[in-house]
Design a protein around this motif. Structure first.
Motif, PDB file in Angstrom:
ATOM      1  N   TYR A  30       0.850  -1.188   0.000  1.00  0.00           N
ATOM      2  CA  TYR A  30       0.000   0.000   0.000  1.00  0.00           C
ATOM      3  C   TYR A  30       0.888   1.240   0.000  1.00  0.00           C
ATOM      4  O   TYR A  30       2.047   1.200   0.439  1.00  0.00           O
TER       5      TYR A  30
ATOM      6  N   ASN B 203      -3.892   0.792  -2.835  1.00  0.00           N
ATOM      7  CA  ASN B 203      -3.426  -0.594  -2.940  1.00  0.00           C
ATOM      8  C   ASN B 203      -2.635  -0.718  -4.236  1.00  0.00           C
ATOM      9  O   ASN B 203      -3.169  -0.545  -5.332  1.00  0.00           O
TER      10      ASN B 203
ATOM     11  N   GLN C 223      -3.102  -5.007  -6.379  1.00  0.00           N
ATOM     12  CA  GLN C 223      -4.432  -5.607  -6.340  1.00  0.00           C
ATOM     13  C   GLN C 223      -4.521  -6.901  -7.139  1.00  0.00           C
ATOM     14  O   GLN C 223      -5.381  -7.738  -6.875  1.00  0.00           O
TER      15      GLN C 223
END
Length: 311
Positions: free
Chosen positions: A269, A297, A300
């Motif tokens: 992140y 994020n 992903q």
């Protein structure tokens, strides 16, 4: 006991002492210095069999590249033991050294900033802000920014307030000192931990300290279901916004161990530190709490990502 068995035990004991006396290099840092050579700094640990702990020390050296392309290490005469120290992290330039001493019981966490010849600053962070800084090698993350004005790190979240009672009159509204006789505190709400070596530890959270003022801020905008670790500052150019990159492990559906379950799903992140602005007098970044933080994020499409690095 037979003489042969005694000799075997003595031999094995001697071997154990010889093996445990060999130090390990836990961490290493390299710094550019004026001229053509580099400076190296090493965190070295050695087993202490009597106390079942490890002694930590630091060593330094100059690294010279000779004309024939060989490399020569000029070591300092002796290592320096860092007694009671939990974390050692030099700044990117090597001009400052951050020393963190985790507290015992409910004491404050100690942050020290050292220069080449003296301790410049010392800050004591109370449990109301956060607990011990993680130094486990997994959740652990301590990172200087490039300006060497702020340090991001991962620590246990703040200690929650606990109800106080006495044996005669029941609940005490205004609280009391920990050592007051006749009073006792509740254990507080039960909180699931990660187990294994993390039993009793609170959830890891992300913090930033301004080493000039000692102001500490918890990074907001991060989902409370995430346990944070391995934070680093992303490279940036002057005038642009700064980002912190870190690993997040979800506690859903349950925390079922992590140190020995390295395949647990996690993601990278990034959080944008809009809370950093430049002071017009010193032209250095200063923490400001009025801005919001935004988390992204970065991974992903994959189920596992950790140990972020920039080159």
């Amino acid at each position: 006991m037979h003489k042969e068995a005694e000799d075997d035990y003595a031999h094995l004991s001697s071997l154990l002492q010889e093996f445990t006396s060999i130090p390990n290099i836990d961490k290493a840092w390299l710094f550019s210095s004026p001229g053509l050579h580099l400076q190296g700094m090493f965190a070295v640990s050695q087993s202490d069999l009597l106390t079942n702990t490890r002694r930590t020390s630091i060593m330094s050296c100059n690294i010279l590249k000779e004309r024939d392309s060989s490399v020569n290490f000029l070591w300092a005469p002796f290592p320096i033991e860092m007694s009671g120290v939990s974390v050692i992290v030099p700044s990117p330039s090597g001009s400052k050294l951050l020393v963190i001493r985790n507290p015992e019981n409910e004491a404050a966490c100690c942050f020290q900033i050292w220069s080449s010849s003296r301790m410049e600053k010392e800050f004591h962070i109370p449990q109301s802000l956060h607990g011990s800084v993680y130094n486990d090698g997994w959740f652990e993350g301590v990172s200087w920014n490039m300006n060497e004005t702020c340090v991001a790190y991962v620590a246990e979240g703040p200690s929650p307030a606990k109800l106080t009672f006495n044996g005669l009159w029941g609940y005490k509204i205004d609280g009391c000192a920990d050592k007051d006789s006749g009073y006792w505190k509740c254990q507080g709400d039960w909180e699931e931990d990660w187990g294994e070596t993390y039993a009793g530890k609170r959830q890891p959270a992300l913090f930033v300290i301004d080493i000039n003022s000692g102001e500490v801020r918890e990074v907001k905008g991060i989902d409370k279901s995430l346990s944070i670790g391995q934070v680093v500052w992303a490279p940036f150019t002057e005038g642009s916004e700064q980002y912190l990159v870190f690993v997040g492990w979800s506690s859903k559906p349950r925390k079922l161990g992590i140190k020995y379950c390295s395949n647990r799903p996690c993601a990278l992140y990034a959080v944008r530190l809009r809370a950093l602005h430049h002071d017009s007098k010193s032209n250095e970044p200063v923490l400001q709490s009025t801005e919001e933080f935004h988390m992204l994020n970065l991974t992903q499409t994959i189920s596992s990502a950790f140990f972020p690095r920039f080159r």
